[in-house]
Write a protein that holds these residues in place. Structure first.
Motif, PDB file in Angstrom:
ATOM      1  N   VAL A   1      -0.416   5.044  -0.161  1.00  0.00           N
ATOM      2  CA  VAL A   1      -1.461   5.125   0.865  1.00  0.00           C
ATOM      3  C   VAL A   1      -0.970   4.437   2.140  1.00  0.00           C
ATOM      4  CG1 VAL A   1      -2.685   3.020   0.157  1.00  0.00           C
ATOM      5  CG2 VAL A   1      -3.948   4.833   1.268  1.00  0.00           C
ATOM      6  N   LEU A   2      -1.352   4.994   3.283  1.00  0.00           N
ATOM      7  CA  LEU A   2      -0.958   4.463   4.587  1.00  0.00           C
ATOM      8  C   LEU A   2      -2.191   4.114   5.403  1.00  0.00           C
ATOM      9  CD1 LEU A   2       1.790   7.064   5.533  1.00  0.00           C
ATOM     10  CD2 LEU A   2       2.149   4.731   4.734  1.00  0.00           C
ATOM     11  N   PHE A   3      -2.039   3.175   6.300  1.00  0.00           N
ATOM     12  CA  PHE A   3      -3.085   2.808   7.243  1.00  0.00           C
ATOM     13  C   PHE A   3      -2.420   2.158   8.438  1.00  0.00           C
ATOM     14  CE2 PHE A   3      -2.588  -0.749   4.302  1.00  0.00           C
ATOM     15  CZ  PHE A   3      -2.337  -1.796   5.174  1.00  0.00           C
TER      16      PHE A   3
ATOM     17  N   ALA B   1       0.832  -1.207   0.000  1.00  0.00           N
ATOM     18  CA  ALA B   1       0.000   0.000   0.000  1.00  0.00           C
ATOM     19  C   ALA B   1       0.869   1.260   0.000  1.00  0.00           C
ATOM     20  CB  ALA B   1      -0.944  -0.003   1.203  1.00  0.00           C
ATOM     21  N   GLU B   2       1.964   1.233   0.766  1.00  0.00           N
ATOM     22  CA  GLU B   2       2.866   2.389   0.801  1.00  0.00           C
ATOM     23  C   GLU B   2       3.432   2.670  -0.587  1.00  0.00           C
ATOM     24  OE1 GLU B   2       5.625   1.272   3.887  1.00  0.00           O
ATOM     25  OE2 GLU B   2       4.463   2.337   5.409  1.00  0.00           O
ATOM     26  N   ARG B   3       3.761   1.617  -1.325  1.00  0.00           N
ATOM     27  CA  ARG B   3       4.256   1.821  -2.696  1.00  0.00           C
ATOM     28  C   ARG B   3       3.179   2.418  -3.598  1.00  0.00           C
ATOM     29  NH1 ARG B   3       6.596  -3.164  -1.714  1.00  0.00           N
ATOM     30  NH2 ARG B   3       5.135  -4.272  -3.063  1.00  0.00           N
ATOM     31  N   HIS B   4       1.928   2.181  -3.247  1.00  0.00           N
ATOM     32  CA  HIS B   4       0.808   2.758  -3.994  1.00  0.00           C
ATOM     33  C   HIS B   4       0.453   4.154  -3.468  1.00  0.00           C
ATOM     34  CE1 HIS B   4      -0.618  -0.557  -6.628  1.00  0.00           C
ATOM     35  NE2 HIS B   4       0.084  -1.289  -5.773  1.00  0.00           N
TER      36      HIS B   4
ATOM     37  N   GLY C   1      -7.447   7.664  -2.140  1.00  0.00           N
ATOM     38  CA  GLY C   1      -6.755   6.750  -1.239  1.00  0.00           C
ATOM     39  C   GLY C   1      -7.368   5.356  -1.259  1.00  0.00           C
ATOM     40  N   VAL C   2      -8.695   5.290  -1.292  1.00  0.00           N
ATOM     41  CA  VAL C   2      -9.370   3.985  -1.348  1.00  0.00           C
ATOM     42  C   VAL C   2      -9.055   3.291  -2.678  1.00  0.00           C
ATOM     43  CG1 VAL C   2     -11.618   2.839  -1.463  1.00  0.00           C
ATOM     44  CG2 VAL C   2     -11.163   4.535   0.328  1.00  0.00           C
ATOM     45  N   ARG C   3      -9.046   4.038  -3.772  1.00  0.00           N
ATOM     46  CA  ARG C   3      -8.693   3.438  -5.070  1.00  0.00           C
ATOM     47  C   ARG C   3      -7.263   2.881  -5.034  1.00  0.00           C
ATOM     48  NH1 ARG C   3     -12.090   7.525  -6.504  1.00  0.00           N
ATOM     49  NH2 ARG C   3     -10.500   9.101  -6.804  1.00  0.00           N
ATOM     50  N   ARG C   4      -6.345   3.607  -4.418  1.00  0.00           N
ATOM     51  CA  ARG C   4      -4.964   3.137  -4.314  1.00  0.00           C
ATOM     52  C   ARG C   4      -4.875   1.909  -3.402  1.00  0.00           C
ATOM     53  NH1 ARG C   4      -1.051   8.415  -4.057  1.00  0.00           N
ATOM     54  NH2 ARG C   4      -1.946   9.483  -5.869  1.00  0.00           N
ATOM     55  N   LEU C   5      -5.624   1.941  -2.300  1.00  0.00           N
ATOM     56  CA  LEU C   5      -5.640   0.792  -1.391  1.00  0.00           C
ATOM     57  C   LEU C   5      -6.215  -0.426  -2.109  1.00  0.00           C
ATOM     58  CD1 LEU C   5      -5.092  -0.351   1.410  1.00  0.00           C
ATOM     59  CD2 LEU C   5      -7.342   0.523   2.121  1.00  0.00           C
ATOM     60  N   ALA C   6      -7.259  -0.230  -2.902  1.00  0.00           N
ATOM     61  CA  ALA C   6      -7.851  -1.334  -3.671  1.00  0.00           C
ATOM     62  C   ALA C   6      -6.824  -1.919  -4.643  1.00  0.00           C
ATOM     63  CB  ALA C   6      -9.089  -0.845  -4.423  1.00  0.00           C
TER      64      ALA C   6
ATOM     65  N   PHE D   1     -10.414   9.149   8.758  1.00  0.00           N
ATOM     66  CA  PHE D   1     -11.210   9.986   7.863  1.00  0.00           C
ATOM     67  C   PHE D   1     -11.234  11.436   8.310  1.00  0.00           C
ATOM     68  CE2 PHE D   1     -14.126   7.932  10.888  1.00  0.00           C
ATOM     69  CZ  PHE D   1     -14.657   9.039  11.521  1.00  0.00           C
ATOM     70  N   ALA D   2     -10.491  11.788   9.350  1.00  0.00           N
ATOM     71  CA  ALA D   2     -10.570  13.122   9.927  1.00  0.00           C
ATOM     72  C   ALA D   2      -9.613  14.123   9.301  1.00  0.00           C
ATOM     73  CB  ALA D   2     -10.318  13.054  11.432  1.00  0.00           C
ATOM     74  N   PHE D   3      -8.708  13.679   8.472  1.00  0.00           N
ATOM     75  CA  PHE D   3      -7.661  14.574   7.997  1.00  0.00           C
ATOM     76  C   PHE D   3      -7.811  14.943   6.528  1.00  0.00           C
ATOM     77  CE2 PHE D   3      -3.294  15.291   6.407  1.00  0.00           C
ATOM     78  CZ  PHE D   3      -2.988  16.402   7.173  1.00  0.00           C
ATOM     79  N   GLU D   4      -8.203  13.994   5.690  1.00  0.00           N
ATOM     80  CA  GLU D   4      -8.214  14.208   4.248  1.00  0.00           C
ATOM     81  C   GLU D   4      -9.551  14.733   3.729  1.00  0.00           C
ATOM     82  OE1 GLU D   4      -5.598  14.058   2.490  1.00  0.00           O
ATOM     83  OE2 GLU D   4      -4.246  12.932   3.779  1.00  0.00           O
TER      84      GLU D   4
END
Length: 182
Positions: A131-133, A126-129, A166-171, A155-158
């Motif tokens: 996105v972080l979690f 995910a980091e390479r895409h 971010g969700v598309r990248r995570l997917a 969800f409080a920052f973006e």
């Protein structure tokens, strides 16, 4: 008097403005018996003359002296909208994410990943895409196994648009992990 039925004068509570004001507002306070507060206050760090986080303290003071009920209500409405937007973006990726409980407050949403996708193994992909979690297992050190397939998303920052991206990248990262495992 003693709070919480005892503790021998050694029980304290630590709170912060992070949840009621803003995630980046790192200013808190301690509630404790007077004798314990005096011991804490006598430490060199607090009596050095510079104070603790003077700029953030001033921001917090202004916030608390303002119409704090309106500020908190406005933030709650913003976060509700952000949570709904994040959950909608997650649901737009069928079969990849399951929001088990849509957030009613706070800053985070817990999301179940597809079977066979371990959150800790997903993180570097995910980091390479871009996105972080936070992998769910890191939130429950004593009971990590049930949370292996969960992620905690903020969800409080973006902005809503950034969360959608971010969700598309995570997917894409999840699909990459799934392809590797196949």
């Amino acid at each position: 008097g003693k709070r919480g039925g005892g503790g021998g004068g050694r029980v304290l509570s630590v709170s912060s403005l992070t949840k009621i004001a803003a995630p980046g507002l790192r200013l808190g306070w301690v509630e404790a018996p007077p004798a314990l507060l005096r011991r804490i206050a006598s430490r060199g760090y607090l009596s050095s003359g510079g104070g603790v986080a003077p700029f953030v303290s001033e921001v917090a003071c202004e916030l608390l002296e303002a119409e704090q009920d309106e500020v908190v209500a406005g933030l709650a409405e913003t976060y509700r909208g952000s949570a709904r937007a994040l959950c909608a973006a997650l649901r737009a990726e069928p079969g990849l994410f399951r929001v088990e409980t849509e957030p009613l407050g706070g800053f985070f949403c817990w999301v179940r990943l597809p079977e066979g996708v371990d959150a800790t193994e997903l993180l570097p992909v995910a980091e390479r895409h871009g996105v972080l979690f936070l992998p769910g297992a890191r939130c429950a050190p004593g009971a990590a196994e049930p949370f292996r397939h969960h992620v905690r998303l903020c969800f409080a920052f973006e902005t809503e648009a950034a969360m959608g991206e971010g969700v598309r990248r995570l997917a894409a990262a999840v699909r990459e992990v799934q392809r590797r495992a196949a």
